[in-house]
Design a protein around this motif. Structure first.
Motif: not given
Length: 269
Positions: A5-6, A8-16, A22-24, A47-49
């Motif tokens: 997950x790229x 990861x500090x944003x709103x969607x990134x935190x939810x993902x 278990x994701x990086x 990879x989720x951008x």
């Protein structure tokens, strides 16, 4: 799934990150999409951008930075996906459209961005292409600074705001969006528009819902127009008035998010 997950500090990134514990998960400080460092890309099958340059107004003055993250970065990821064979999910924006479409905007509508931010996101969509997953949400609300939290804070502090009433769309709760993105991986690659369901509303109407759920009178929110709100803000980027996306394609593959009112109430609770 071995996922990365790229953003990861944003709103969607935190939810993902919560949906895929278990994701990086890499924040912008750990991985800058505008200046990517080497990673072992072969270690991931997905990879989720969720990384993006989202400062819409600042992008008008800092176009190179917005382009580097929103256009060049996704192009790099698409090349890496072809080379290493991972599935790429790229998160888009309704700002790729100008908001003049009559009715809900379909995925097939031509790009017509009004702003530098919108142009950079449109370029990112083109760079990723149809062989991957492009997910286009609107008005995301999650863990972080967002419109609902701002309105809750104003309600609690006894402030009566003036909010634009001619921009129409649907809020999308980040936790619902994350679940929807994972569900779309069972469908064929392509562009999917994904927001919470329910009747489209204006930002002012969303504010009234927040006020009502915060024990404040909805009438404490006053309407204004986009033109009036930005009249003394010449540096602001233009906004699309119609942000209502057609959700039919996602619905046809069985992916539907809850009504935004129910999810917003759960979020504020």
């Amino acid at each position: 799934m071995p996922a990365l997950i790229l953003g990861a500090g944003g709103q969607l990134g935190r939810a993902l990150s919560a949906a895929l514990p278990a994701a990086t998960a890499l924040t912008r400080a750990e991985f800058d999409l505008a200046d990517p460092r080497d990673l072992d890309w072969s270690a991931y099958d997905t990879v989720v951008n969720a990384a993006a340059y989202t400062a819409v107004d600042r992008a008008e003055r800092d176009r190179a930075a917005a382009w580097a993250v929103n256009a060049v970065g996704p192009a790099t990821l698409a090349r890496l996906a072809e080379r290493h064979g991972f599935r790429l999910v790229h998160v888009s924006s309704e700002y790729v459209f100008d908001g003049t479409h009559d009715g809900p905007i379909p995925e097939s509508a031509p790009f017509s961005p009004l702003s530098a931010y919108g142009a950079s996101k449109a370029a990112g969509d083109v760079a990723v292409g149809p062989g991957h997953w492009i997910v286009r949400p609107t008005w995301v609300i999650g863990d972080g600074a967002n419109f609902a939290r701002t309105m809750r804070s104003l309600a609690e502090r006894g402030i009566s705001p003036t909010v634009v009433a001619d921009q129409i769309g649907r809020p999308t709760l980040a936790s619902d969006l994350a679940a929807g993105i994972l569900a779309l991986l069972d469908a064929e690659p392509g562009t999917y528009q994904l927001t919470n369901s329910g009747d489209p509303v204006s930002w002012a109407e969303v504010a009234r819902v927040v006020f009502s759920l915060s024990s404040r009178a909805p009438e404490d929110v006053t309407d204004t127009t986009t033109a009036e709100y930005f009249a003394d803000k010449p540096e602001a980027a233009p906004r699309p008035l119609n942000s209502v996306l057609d959700l039919t394609k996602a619905e046809k593959v069985g992916v539907t998010l809850p009504d935004w009112r129910d999810s917003l109430e759960r979020y504020l609770a």
